[in-house]
Scaffold this motif. Sequence first.
Motif, PDB file in Angstrom:
ATOM      1  N   SER A   1     -41.705  17.252 -60.284  1.00  0.00           N
ATOM      2  CA  SER A   1     -41.230  17.250 -58.878  1.00  0.00           C
ATOM      3  C   SER A   1     -41.664  18.307 -58.719  1.00  0.00           C
ATOM      4  CB  SER A   1     -39.684  17.929 -59.693  1.00  0.00           C
ATOM      5  OG  SER A   1     -39.820  18.701 -60.738  1.00  0.00           O
TER       6      SER A   1
ATOM      7  N   SER B   1     -42.992  20.128 -54.477  1.00  0.00           N
ATOM      8  CA  SER B   1     -43.705  19.611 -52.865  1.00  0.00           C
ATOM      9  C   SER B   1     -45.050  20.487 -52.754  1.00  0.00           C
ATOM     10  CB  SER B   1     -43.032  19.915 -51.798  1.00  0.00           C
ATOM     11  OG  SER B   1     -42.418  21.922 -52.484  1.00  0.00           O
ATOM     12  N   SER B   2     -45.912  20.960 -53.034  1.00  0.00           N
ATOM     13  CA  SER B   2     -47.342  21.079 -53.988  1.00  0.00           C
ATOM     14  C   SER B   2     -48.640  20.023 -54.157  1.00  0.00           C
ATOM     15  CB  SER B   2     -47.390  21.528 -54.917  1.00  0.00           C
ATOM     16  OG  SER B   2     -47.826  20.804 -55.891  1.00  0.00           O
TER      17      SER B   2
ATOM     18  N   VAL C   1     -47.794  16.752 -51.700  1.00  0.00           N
ATOM     19  CA  VAL C   1     -47.204  16.337 -50.239  1.00  0.00           C
ATOM     20  C   VAL C   1     -48.091  15.859 -49.412  1.00  0.00           C
ATOM     21  CG1 VAL C   1     -45.030  16.280 -48.020  1.00  0.00           C
ATOM     22  CG2 VAL C   1     -45.056  16.871 -50.862  1.00  0.00           C
TER      23      VAL C   1
ATOM     24  N   ARG D   1     -45.279  12.602 -53.663  1.00  0.00           N
ATOM     25  CA  ARG D   1     -43.711  13.817 -53.357  1.00  0.00           C
ATOM     26  C   ARG D   1     -42.507  13.232 -53.972  1.00  0.00           C
ATOM     27  NH1 ARG D   1     -44.140  13.415 -47.336  1.00  0.00           N
ATOM     28  NH2 ARG D   1     -45.349  12.037 -46.378  1.00  0.00           N
ATOM     29  N   SER D   2     -41.874  14.912 -54.307  1.00  0.00           N
ATOM     30  CA  SER D   2     -40.797  15.221 -55.017  1.00  0.00           C
ATOM     31  C   SER D   2     -40.446  14.380 -55.901  1.00  0.00           C
ATOM     32  CB  SER D   2     -40.133  16.311 -54.941  1.00  0.00           C
ATOM     33  OG  SER D   2     -39.532  16.810 -55.740  1.00  0.00           O
TER      34      SER D   2
END
Length: 115
Positions: free
Chosen positions: A22, A24-25, A27, A31-32
């Motif tokens: 999980s 967003s770093s 993206v 993706r999460s």
Amino acid sequence: MGVLDAVAARVAGGATVEFRPSGSSMVPLIRSRQAVVVAPVDPSRLAVGDIVLARVAGTVYLHLVSALDPARRRVQISNNRGRVNGWTGHDRVFGICLAVDGVPRAGTADKVRPG
């Protein structure tokens, strides 16, 4: 112990692991909650742009290799938004991301640690 710590322990032990990280770093690369497959890696074969499971300063990340220092046997780890996590030794690079949501990542299969 966090989820990535547990995954890192399994990969360090030789297992190929599928899980859903999980955050967003990474993206748009990851993706999460997308399914990723991580296998043990031979760190000497890494290239800038590979996604690895590595421990940097006590924290395990599934992030990008942003620089290499083969002479000192270390790699620099960063997220996909420009934040550098830091340098870590080859002994703390546990695995390489082979696939995201069933889509293989090019150029990774030959970097898997044998056995």
